[in-house]
Scaffold this motif. Structure first.
Motif, PDB file in Angstrom:
ATOM      1  N   GLU A   1     -31.823  12.446  32.217  1.00 30.40           N
ATOM      2  CA  GLU A   1     -31.223  13.081  31.072  1.00 30.40           C
ATOM      3  C   GLU A   1     -30.149  11.840  30.719  1.00 30.40           C
ATOM      4  O   GLU A   1     -29.649  11.347  31.445  1.00 30.40           O
ATOM      5  CB  GLU A   1     -30.598  14.222  31.327  1.00 30.40           C
ATOM      6  CG  GLU A   1     -31.241  15.490  31.535  1.00 30.40           C
ATOM      7  CD  GLU A   1     -30.805  16.779  31.775  1.00 30.40           C
ATOM      8  OE1 GLU A   1     -29.348  16.745  31.705  1.00 30.40           O
ATOM      9  OE2 GLU A   1     -31.361  17.837  32.058  1.00 30.40           O
ATOM     10  N   SER A   2     -29.927  11.868  29.158  1.00 23.38           N
ATOM     11  CA  SER A   2     -29.017  10.947  28.578  1.00 23.38           C
ATOM     12  C   SER A   2     -27.449  11.421  29.163  1.00 23.38           C
ATOM     13  O   SER A   2     -27.168  12.521  29.265  1.00 23.38           O
ATOM     14  CB  SER A   2     -29.018  10.789  27.147  1.00 23.38           C
ATOM     15  OG  SER A   2     -30.302  10.260  26.983  1.00 23.38           O
ATOM     16  N   PRO A   3     -26.755  10.335  29.442  1.00 20.70           N
ATOM     17  CA  PRO A   3     -25.389  10.505  29.523  1.00 20.70           C
ATOM     18  C   PRO A   3     -24.663  11.173  28.616  1.00 20.70           C
ATOM     19  O   PRO A   3     -24.835  11.116  27.575  1.00 20.70           O
ATOM     20  CB  PRO A   3     -24.560   9.276  29.823  1.00 20.70           C
ATOM     21  CG  PRO A   3     -25.938   8.383  29.945  1.00 20.70           C
ATOM     22  CD  PRO A   3     -27.004   8.938  29.409  1.00 20.70           C
ATOM     23  N   THR A   4     -23.549  12.229  29.082  1.00 21.07           N
ATOM     24  CA  THR A   4     -22.979  13.122  28.064  1.00 21.07           C
ATOM     25  C   THR A   4     -21.504  12.454  28.074  1.00 21.07           C
ATOM     26  O   THR A   4     -20.882  12.040  28.778  1.00 21.07           O
ATOM     27  CB  THR A   4     -22.974  14.538  28.248  1.00 21.07           C
ATOM     28  OG1 THR A   4     -22.399  14.761  29.823  1.00 21.07           O
ATOM     29  CG2 THR A   4     -24.598  14.947  28.366  1.00 21.07           C
ATOM     30  N   HIS A   8     -19.020  11.285  31.375  1.00 20.68           N
ATOM     31  CA  HIS A   8     -18.201   9.896  31.538  1.00 20.68           C
ATOM     32  C   HIS A   8     -16.872  10.420  31.721  1.00 20.68           C
ATOM     33  O   HIS A   8     -16.123   9.811  32.657  1.00 20.68           O
ATOM     34  CB  HIS A   8     -18.207   9.321  30.203  1.00 20.68           C
ATOM     35  CG  HIS A   8     -19.574   8.412  30.016  1.00 20.68           C
ATOM     36  ND1 HIS A   8     -19.664   7.287  30.761  1.00 20.68           N
ATOM     37  CD2 HIS A   8     -20.449   8.578  28.861  1.00 20.68           C
ATOM     38  CE1 HIS A   8     -20.886   7.001  30.256  1.00 20.68           C
ATOM     39  NE2 HIS A   8     -21.132   7.504  29.228  1.00 20.68           N
ATOM     40  N   ARG A  30     -16.166   5.386  26.551  1.00 21.36           N
ATOM     41  CA  ARG A  30     -17.379   5.613  26.346  1.00 21.36           C
ATOM     42  C   ARG A  30     -17.734   7.061  26.167  1.00 21.36           C
ATOM     43  O   ARG A  30     -18.982   7.540  25.417  1.00 21.36           O
ATOM     44  CB  ARG A  30     -18.200   5.372  27.847  1.00 21.36           C
ATOM     45  CG  ARG A  30     -18.264   3.818  28.070  1.00 21.36           C
ATOM     46  CD  ARG A  30     -18.762   3.505  29.677  1.00 21.36           C
ATOM     47  NE  ARG A  30     -18.764   2.105  29.768  1.00 21.36           N
ATOM     48  CZ  ARG A  30     -18.710   1.406  30.817  1.00 21.36           C
ATOM     49  NH1 ARG A  30     -18.653   2.384  32.069  1.00 21.36           N
ATOM     50  NH2 ARG A  30     -18.594   0.100  30.958  1.00 21.36           N
ATOM     51  N   LEU A  34     -19.806   9.163  22.200  1.00 22.97           N
ATOM     52  CA  LEU A  34     -20.903  10.057  22.124  1.00 22.97           C
ATOM     53  C   LEU A  34     -20.277  11.291  21.612  1.00 22.97           C
ATOM     54  O   LEU A  34     -19.081  11.592  21.442  1.00 22.97           O
ATOM     55  CB  LEU A  34     -21.288  10.664  23.658  1.00 22.97           C
ATOM     56  CG  LEU A  34     -21.976   9.262  24.270  1.00 22.97           C
ATOM     57  CD1 LEU A  34     -22.009   9.729  25.889  1.00 22.97           C
ATOM     58  CD2 LEU A  34     -23.350   8.683  23.765  1.00 22.97           C
TER      59      LEU A  34
END
Length: 229
Positions: A1-4, A8, A30, A34
């Motif tokens: 899964e992509s970082p949320t 972070h 970061r 998002l």
């Protein structure tokens, strides 16, 4: 899964609390790059204040964050720690009162109960603390903060031999970010309470080491007071 964004922020907290190889000041920007829910945007602002200006400035910001987002347990943890270490007279009592106030609403969630158990232990409500911590471990057996509470309760109630056995058994085949040297320190204190200086020093040499400055210094000083050679 992509970082949320939340991931972070969790990394920023872990880098600050556990001292692991994460730059917390890099993680907050970061997160903001998002898509952010309002809760994460508020948490990012509080965390940034905490990281840049310290708990003294951030404590009230975390209090406000928790009022706005009462279900954010990560924010509640930082609210508690920021108040406790803020250096402001009366803030420790405020931190405890806020946790107790949340108990009726959040009690039963193992993540919250681990914090509540420590609050009860520090208030010397040992039976309640043990019960809450044991309930937490029944739901989440790897919850190190709950195990830490039971360790404190065992020490404060004089269960030294049983405390050593319990903690050694629970630690077996588990690894931790923060508690890696701290749990052996606790068992070394149990050993000292039993008059076994050699066992306490063995814990130092085999499991703690001089790099763990606070735990090592505390243990060696206690051994010296116990007339260790």
């Amino acid at each position: 899964e992509s970082p949320t964004a939340r991931l972070h922020l969790l990394r920023a907290g872990a880098g600050r609390i556990f001292g692991i190889a994460i730059d917390p000041l890099a993680e907050v920007p970061r997160a903001r790059e998002l898509p952010c829910e309002p809760v994460d945007d508020s948490l990012a602002a509080a965390l940034e204040l905490f990281l840049v200006e310290g708990p003294h400035r951030a404590a009230e910001r975390f209090v406000e964050h928790s009022k706005a987002f009462p279900g954010d347990l990560f924010g509640a943890y930082f609210r508690f720690s920021s108040l406790v270490v803020s250096g402001v007279l009366g803030n420790r009592e405020r931190a405890v009162a806020l946790v107790e106030s949340d108990a009726g609403r959040l009690g039963g969630d193992w993540r919250f109960d681990a914090m509540l158990a420590m609050v009860r232990e520090e208030a010397r409500r040992y039976d309640e603390a043990r019960e809450i911590a044991e309930r937490t471990l029944a739901e989440q057996p790897d919850c190190a903060p709950a195990a830490h509470v039971i360790t404190h309760v065992n020490y404060e109630t004089g269960e030294h031999a049983a405390g050593i056995a319990w903690l050694d058994d629970w630690r077996r085949e588990r690894t931790f970010l923060f508690y890696g040297t701290h749990f052996p320190w606790h068992n070394a204190l149990h050993a000292l309470a039993l008059g076994d200086i050699d066992a306490a020093l063995a814990r130092f040499h085999e499991e703690i080491g001089s790099a763990a400055v606070i735990d090592a210094g505390s243990l060696l000083w206690r051994c010296r007071l116990a007339n260790a050679q």
